[in-house]
Design a protein around this motif. Sequence first.
Motif, mmCIF file in Angstrom:
data_model
loop_
_atom_site.group_PDB
_atom_site.id
_atom_site.type_symbol
_atom_site.label_atom_id
_atom_site.label_comp_id
_atom_site.label_asym_id
_atom_site.label_seq_id
_atom_site.Cartn_x
_atom_site.Cartn_y
_atom_site.Cartn_z
ATOM 1 N N ASN A 20 0.797 -1.097 -0.272
ATOM 2 C CA ASN A 20 0.143 -0.068 -0.303
ATOM 3 C C ASN A 20 1.270 1.189 0.275
ATOM 4 O O ASN A 20 0.378 2.247 -0.667
ATOM 5 N N SER A 23 2.413 1.652 -3.234
ATOM 6 C CA SER A 23 1.202 1.820 -4.445
ATOM 7 C C SER A 23 1.065 3.161 -4.322
ATOM 8 O O SER A 23 0.642 4.479 -5.275
ATOM 9 N N GLN A 28 3.296 -0.074 -8.727
ATOM 10 C CA GLN A 28 2.368 -0.151 -8.574
ATOM 11 C C GLN A 28 2.128 -1.941 -8.545
ATOM 12 O O GLN A 28 3.375 -2.624 -9.443
ATOM 13 N N TYR A 47 -3.501 1.977 -5.445
ATOM 14 C CA TYR A 47 -4.544 0.901 -4.915
ATOM 15 C C TYR A 47 -4.538 0.910 -3.282
ATOM 16 O O TYR A 47 -3.576 1.041 -2.548
ATOM 17 N N TYR A 49 -3.680 -2.829 -0.821
ATOM 18 C CA TYR A 49 -3.838 -4.423 -1.899
ATOM 19 C C TYR A 49 -3.594 -5.226 -0.560
ATOM 20 O O TYR A 49 -3.668 -4.502 0.463
ATOM 21 N N ARG A 86 -7.019 -6.308 -5.145
ATOM 22 C CA ARG A 86 -6.211 -4.908 -4.875
ATOM 23 C C ARG A 86 -7.502 -4.069 -5.055
ATOM 24 O O ARG A 86 -8.482 -4.482 -6.021
#
Length: 214
Positions: A20, A23, A28, A47, A49, A86
């Motif tokens: 996370n 991201s 990603q 995202y 996750y 995700r």
Amino acid sequence: LNSHKFYAVWEYKREENDLNEASKNGLQLIKGGCFHSTFRRDHSQRYIYQLDYCTKIPDMDRYIECFRDAGWEYINSTFNGWHYFRRPYSPDLDPEDAKIYTDRESMFEMENRWFARIRAASVIFLLMGLVYVGITLLHGFPVAAEQIPLLLESIIFLLLSATFFLAWRSVSQTRRGERAGFVPPTQIIFPVVLLLLLRSEEHTSELQSRPHIS
């Protein structure tokens, strides 16, 4: 971009947090793995996750569809039963929608698939370590050069036993609502174990290369 971070089974929440955070910083996940994960640099999306653990899935298509219906995009699975999902991040996202398991019972059910195994592994490693120590002690002190590889391997087993036991105890404390106990990070334990194993192999090679005097 590749990452070679290693996470033990009980560190799955740490892996989720790391994914996370990555991201958030524009990395990603494309493919998750036990020893190797692949990322793509993309700042256009962020995202959340989550990981699920299940080694026996009768219908993989149905399994993925259930998560998709709940808003989770399937990424990939690992050989040992971890599955990566995700969903797009939003500041307004309900906290319950940011987790695959929103209740303790379902989360404990998932953890139970590996929880007992780490305690069993701790016992097995302990017994193997004690056996190796016992064999080493049979040759008396000081430890002969021929026994050094055996001694190093016994240290490896005992170190793994302690780590698995501390992990089992920490998870148990968390499940009871208590503060998690200390567990040495796998990113430290794994290199130490590898170093000891390599040293043991070096000693064994040195002994084998010595000339035999008859």
